[in-house]
Scaffold this motif. Structure first.
Motif, PDB file in Angstrom:
ATOM      1  N   HIS A   1      14.083 109.629 151.041  1.00 55.72           N
ATOM      2  CA  HIS A   1      14.177 108.163 151.057  1.00 55.72           C
ATOM      3  C   HIS A   1      14.803 107.630 149.777  1.00 55.72           C
TER       4      HIS A   1
ATOM      5  N   VAL B   1      17.740 109.057 137.540  1.00 51.87           N
ATOM      6  CA  VAL B   1      18.378 110.290 138.016  1.00 51.87           C
ATOM      7  C   VAL B   1      19.878 110.119 138.244  1.00 51.87           C
ATOM      8  N   VAL B   2      20.361 108.885 138.259  1.00 50.38           N
ATOM      9  CA  VAL B   2      21.809 108.675 138.383  1.00 50.38           C
ATOM     10  C   VAL B   2      22.456 108.767 137.001  1.00 50.38           C
TER      11      VAL B   2
ATOM     12  N   TRP C   1      11.194  98.330 142.191  1.00 49.11           N
ATOM     13  CA  TRP C   1      10.354  99.523 142.365  1.00 49.11           C
ATOM     14  C   TRP C   1       9.177  99.522 141.399  1.00 49.11           C
TER      15      TRP C   1
ATOM     16  N   ARG D   1      16.922  96.349 141.028  1.00 50.85           N
ATOM     17  CA  ARG D   1      16.344  97.437 141.835  1.00 50.85           C
ATOM     18  C   ARG D   1      15.223  98.124 141.066  1.00 50.85           C
TER      19      ARG D   1
ATOM     20  N   CYS E   1      10.946 110.559 142.999  1.00 48.25           N
ATOM     21  CA  CYS E   1       9.731 111.075 143.655  1.00 48.25           C
ATOM     22  C   CYS E   1       8.771 110.011 144.141  1.00 48.25           C
TER      23      CYS E   1
HETATM   24  C1  LIG Z   1      11.794 104.729 148.946  1.00 49.76           C
HETATM   25  S1  LIG Z   1      11.144 105.366 147.436  1.00 49.76           S
HETATM   26  C2  LIG Z   1      10.930 107.065 147.885  1.00 49.76           C
HETATM   27  C3  LIG Z   1       9.900 107.757 147.094  1.00 49.76           C
HETATM   28  C4  LIG Z   1       9.591 109.176 147.563  1.00 49.76           C
HETATM   29  N1  LIG Z   1      10.739 110.041 147.413  1.00 49.76           N
HETATM   30  C5  LIG Z   1       9.102 109.156 148.982  1.00 49.76           C
HETATM   31  O1  LIG Z   1       9.830 109.541 149.889  1.00 49.76           O
HETATM   32  O2  LIG Z   1       7.951 108.751 149.178  1.00 49.76           O
HETATM   33  C6  LIG Z   1      12.587 105.407 146.382  1.00 49.76           C
HETATM   34  C7  LIG Z   1      12.270 105.837 144.971  1.00 49.76           C
HETATM   35  O3  LIG Z   1      13.484 106.002 144.238  1.00 49.76           O
HETATM   36  C8  LIG Z   1      13.251 105.578 142.927  1.00 49.76           C
HETATM   37  N2  LIG Z   1      14.571 105.322 142.319  1.00 49.76           N
HETATM   38  C9  LIG Z   1      15.517 104.453 142.735  1.00 49.76           C
HETATM   39  N3  LIG Z   1      16.614 104.532 141.934  1.00 49.76           N
HETATM   40  C10 LIG Z   1      16.337 105.475 140.998  1.00 49.76           C
HETATM   41  C11 LIG Z   1      17.059 106.025 139.906  1.00 49.76           C
HETATM   42  N4  LIG Z   1      18.323 105.601 139.610  1.00 49.76           N
HETATM   43  N5  LIG Z   1      16.470 106.995 139.149  1.00 49.76           N
HETATM   44  C12 LIG Z   1      15.218 107.413 139.446  1.00 49.76           C
HETATM   45  N6  LIG Z   1      14.469 106.938 140.466  1.00 49.76           N
HETATM   46  C13 LIG Z   1      15.036 105.988 141.246  1.00 49.76           C
HETATM   47  C14 LIG Z   1      12.353 104.372 143.059  1.00 49.76           C
HETATM   48  O4  LIG Z   1      11.663 104.065 141.882  1.00 49.76           O
HETATM   49  C15 LIG Z   1      11.429 104.837 144.192  1.00 49.76           C
HETATM   50  O5  LIG Z   1      10.291 105.476 143.679  1.00 49.76           O
END
Ligand SMILES: C[S@@+](CC[C@H](N)C(=O)[O-])C[C@H]1O[C@@H](n2cnc3c(N)ncnc32)[C@H](O)[C@@H]1O
Length: 193
Positions: free
Chosen positions: A109, A92-93, A8, A4, A45
């Protein structure tokens, strides 16, 4: 997990253009609820459209994402004149926000159910959580294909029991499906004083 992250990283590396994205609807339609001052977080973000809206409002704004490519883009936008956002590469988890740390948190999202109690606790008394993400009762094709990354009916309300509901919109598949706010849930909750 590694897959994952790589997904990203690759996705944000491929994005071209330097435009700052618009904020999510949950924030754009409810900017009037924001405090005049305080500390805000855009969690997971991406390109930080929510963070830039929070910073433009005058809040001390932090933006966290585990993608180095996304955070590099956010920092580049700040250097290019976008509102001041403190961007950090952070899972962030594994490293959720500390308790009592923020007056405003925006999540758009992104969904990790284990994080919900940490989000409630990370709000200061009176703090607001803005949340918008995809639901299983969808009309269109937008959003993740895996059902576990989508919320069930009213599920977000059950996941955030410590917060007082301020705004909620979830239309499912009711009525004229060509109209309305579909495929997502929109939520604002407040930690009691
Ligand atoms: C669908 S995008 C949404 C981005 C933004 N919040 C938006 O709505 O445009 C999901 C985001 O979550 C981030 N992400 C997924 N798992 C994560 C984690 N464990 N810690 C930090 N970021 C995470 C991804 O890198 C990606 O930028």
């Amino acid at each position: 997990m590694q897959d994952r992250h790589a997904h990203w990283e690759e996705r944000w590396r491929r994005v071209s253009g330097g435009a700052v994205p618009d904020p999510a609807r949950v924030l754009a339609e409810n900017l009037h609820l924001l405090p005049a001052r305080g500390r805000a977080l855009d969690l997971a973000c991406g390109l930080a459209g929510n963070a830039f809206a929070l910073a433009a409002h005058g809040l001390e704004t932090h933006a966290w994402d585990w993608s180095e490519a996304a955070i590099a883009r956010v920092r580049g936008a700040v250097q290019g004149g976008a509102p001041a956002v403190r961007a950090a590469v952070r899972d962030v988890v594994a490293q959720p926000p500390e308790p009592d740390a923020f007056d405003v948190i925006v999540v758009a999202h992104f969904l990790d159910r284990t994080l919900m109690p940490r989000l409630e606790a990370a709000l200061r008394p009176g703090g607001l959580l803005f949340y918008q993400t995809f639901v299983r009762e969808a009309v269109g094709e937008r959003g993740p294909s895996r059902p576990e990354y989508r919320l069930g009916p009213n599920e977000l309300l059950a996941l955030l029991p410590a917060l007082r509901l301020v705004v909620y919109r979830e239309e499912g598949r009711i009525g004229d499906l060509s109209r309305g706010f579909r495929d997502e849930v929109l939520y604002v909750g407040r930690r009691p004083d």
